[in-house]
Scaffold this active site. Sequence first.
Site, short mmCIF file in Angstrom:
data_model
loop_
_atom_site.label_atom_id
_atom_site.label_comp_id
_atom_site.label_asym_id
_atom_site.label_seq_id
_atom_site.Cartn_x
_atom_site.Cartn_y
_atom_site.Cartn_z
N ALA A 11 87.12 113.49 23.09
CA ALA A 11 85.68 113.54 22.84
C ALA A 11 85.20 114.87 22.27
CB ALA A 11 84.93 113.22 24.13
N ARG A 16 85.62 123.43 14.67
CA ARG A 16 86.36 124.30 13.75
C ARG A 16 87.08 123.55 12.64
NH1 ARG A 16 89.75 127.64 17.88
NH2 ARG A 16 89.07 125.97 19.26
N GLN A 74 82.00 109.50 26.32
CA GLN A 74 81.51 110.69 27.01
C GLN A 74 80.41 111.30 26.16
OE1 GLN A 74 83.84 114.22 26.87
NE2 GLN A 74 82.93 115.12 28.69
N TYR A 100 95.85 114.83 25.68
CA TYR A 100 94.79 115.26 24.77
C TYR A 100 94.99 114.59 23.41
CZ TYR A 100 93.55 119.37 27.71
OH TYR A 100 93.14 120.22 28.70
N ALA A 376 112.14 96.91 -25.25
CA ALA A 376 111.13 97.97 -25.09
C ALA A 376 109.77 97.47 -25.53
CB ALA A 376 111.53 99.17 -25.93
C1 UD1 Z 1 91.93 123.30 27.82
C2 UD1 Z 1 92.22 123.77 29.23
C3 UD1 Z 1 93.06 125.04 29.19
C4 UD1 Z 1 94.32 124.82 28.41
C5 UD1 Z 1 94.01 124.27 27.02
C6 UD1 Z 1 95.27 123.86 26.35
C7 UD1 Z 1 90.28 123.12 30.54
C8 UD1 Z 1 89.03 123.60 31.18
N1 UD1 Z 1 90.98 124.04 29.90
O1 UD1 Z 1 91.13 124.29 27.22
O2 UD1 Z 1 93.40 125.46 30.51
O3 UD1 Z 1 95.06 126.00 28.31
O4 UD1 Z 1 93.16 123.11 27.11
O5 UD1 Z 1 95.03 123.48 25.02
O6 UD1 Z 1 90.60 121.96 30.64
N2 UD1 Z 1 87.47 117.19 25.55
C9 UD1 Z 1 86.68 116.08 25.84
N3 UD1 Z 1 85.44 116.26 26.33
C10 UD1 Z 1 84.91 117.50 26.55
C11 UD1 Z 1 85.72 118.63 26.24
C12 UD1 Z 1 86.97 118.43 25.76
O7 UD1 Z 1 87.13 114.94 25.65
O8 UD1 Z 1 83.76 117.57 27.02
C13 UD1 Z 1 88.81 116.98 25.03
C14 UD1 Z 1 89.03 117.55 23.64
O9 UD1 Z 1 88.76 116.58 22.66
C15 UD1 Z 1 90.49 117.94 23.67
C16 UD1 Z 1 90.76 118.26 25.12
O10 UD1 Z 1 89.72 117.66 25.86
O11 UD1 Z 1 91.32 116.87 23.31
C17 UD1 Z 1 90.79 119.76 25.40
O12 UD1 Z 1 89.55 120.31 25.07
P1 UD1 Z 1 89.40 121.80 24.56
O13 UD1 Z 1 87.96 122.10 24.42
O14 UD1 Z 1 90.25 121.99 23.36
O15 UD1 Z 1 90.00 122.60 25.78
P2 UD1 Z 1 90.35 124.13 25.84
O16 UD1 Z 1 89.10 124.91 25.93
O17 UD1 Z 1 91.26 124.47 24.74
CA CA Z 2 88.20 124.69 23.50
#
Ligand code: UD1
Ligand code: CA
Length: 454
Positions: A11, A16, A74, A100, A376
């Site tokens: 979600a 970026r 979500q 993920y 040809a």
């Molecule tokens: C998360 C982890 C971090 C880990 C890192 C690895 C948490 C709080 N932190 O951080 O410990 O080192 O991944 O890559 O979990 N997503 C949703 N809904 C949201 C937010 C995110 O579905 O509200 C999904 C994103 O699409 C993504 C995944 O969750 O697939 C991770 O989200 P992201 O924001 O990239 O997490 P990080 O901050 O990188």
């Molecule tokens: Ca992030």
Amino acid sequence: MSDLDVVILAAGKGTRMNSDIPKVMHSLAGRPMLAHVIATARLLSAHRIVVVYGHGGEAVKDHFNANDIEFVCQEPQLGTGHAVQQALPVLDANKTLVLYGDVPLIGAATLQRLLATEADLALLTMELSDPGGYGRILRDRNKKITSIVEEKDATARQRTIREVNTGLLAADTAGLKRWLTDIRNDNAQGEFYLTDIVAGAVREKVDVATASPDNEFEVLGINSTAQLARMERIFQWDNAQHLMSQGVTLADPARVDVRGTLSCGRDVTIDIGCIFEGNVVLGDHVSLGAHCVIRDSHIGPGSMILPFCHIDGATIGSNCRIGPYARFRPGNHLADDVRVGNFVEVKATQIAEGSKANHLSYLGDSEIGRNVNVGAGTITCNYDGANKHRTIIEDNVFIGSDTQIVAPATIGANSTIGAGSTITKDTPEGELTLSRSKQVTIPGWKRPTKSKPD
Ligand code: UD1
Ligand code: CA
């Protein structure tokens, strides 16, 4: 019922990527990155696969409308913990695995190992020389995990820890439900962190287990198109190693792209710059010249595809010789020992054994018998502006160069068509048919000359 539900978090906004397309729909090796994660989840024979979608989610839902996948929305996106919370109502297996959508190359073997710990909570972690950006794993003196701290919330000292949270975890579903009720968003990002369930589990004296991935690339996340491009090269390099381990000769493993599945027989050689899309099968001893694009095709043993061919939806027999510069639009079936040469376009055409169309031709909606020689510049005029018509060329026909066959027409077996003919009717077997005016010479004819300026 399998004892496992898989939740795929997809979600996140993916800001970026600077793109209107949802991040998880960006293509890696010819498929949306989420498709890779779903394919891996399927290998675990889970009871449910639940995708948590948000930003631009309808496109995600529409693309994957398979009946073994459930979608949960979500909205708004308040963090990874909040995302998993949205899926909780549909989870009913004993164990839940969280993946993920933007970590596409996670391998089934790694996940099997994570699940095999059988702990109530198991985290996929790894040691990185550069842990920047990741959540860090905090352990006590006995090496027991106490919690995870996000980089943005970490102290300088905690940031020196090199064991990172990959984000993927397996949990007892009942425990997950309990631990998630306790999480709060009083942190640097104001989000509900999934990682905070660790503290909850530890309070319940649960031993938190860990497993590590087989390869570092399995846990790399994609946040930008540059990372996506890097991931593409990692995927392709890994795939190339796999092909070579099966005996395929690649002129350069860094210059081959498989965007689908490629199965190769023995002693296949592939020159640089070839792209394979969909489902491609290459028989034993097939050789591919440089820069061929092959999609959804089956190429029989010993066939040789010369450089710069574009082959889509074809079945090609054994010992054929194609190209260079041949274009196959969908629906061609070639028997054995057929030749289709340079600048020949073929579409929905059957060509029987031993026939040749070596130069500059268009063969569409045709059926070509055995041992036919297509000269040809031969064109099957299959389209009358409204409808398509078929051309049938029977066995042992010789078509002279620069012939147009206006379909529907049948060229009788063993017959010859004189060069430069426009054939508009069926032609008889065994005879020479031609349709051109007699050659004449105009005696004394002079070429026009440029008029002299005054
Ligand atoms: C998360 C982890 C971090 C880990 C890192 C690895 C948490 C709080 N932190 O951080 O410990 O080192 O991944 O890559 O979990 N997503 C949703 N809904 C949201 C937010 C995110 O579905 O509200 C999904 C994103 O699409 C993504 C995944 O969750 O697939 C991770 O989200 P992201 O924001 O990239 O997490 P990080 O901050 O990188
Ligand atoms: Ca992030």
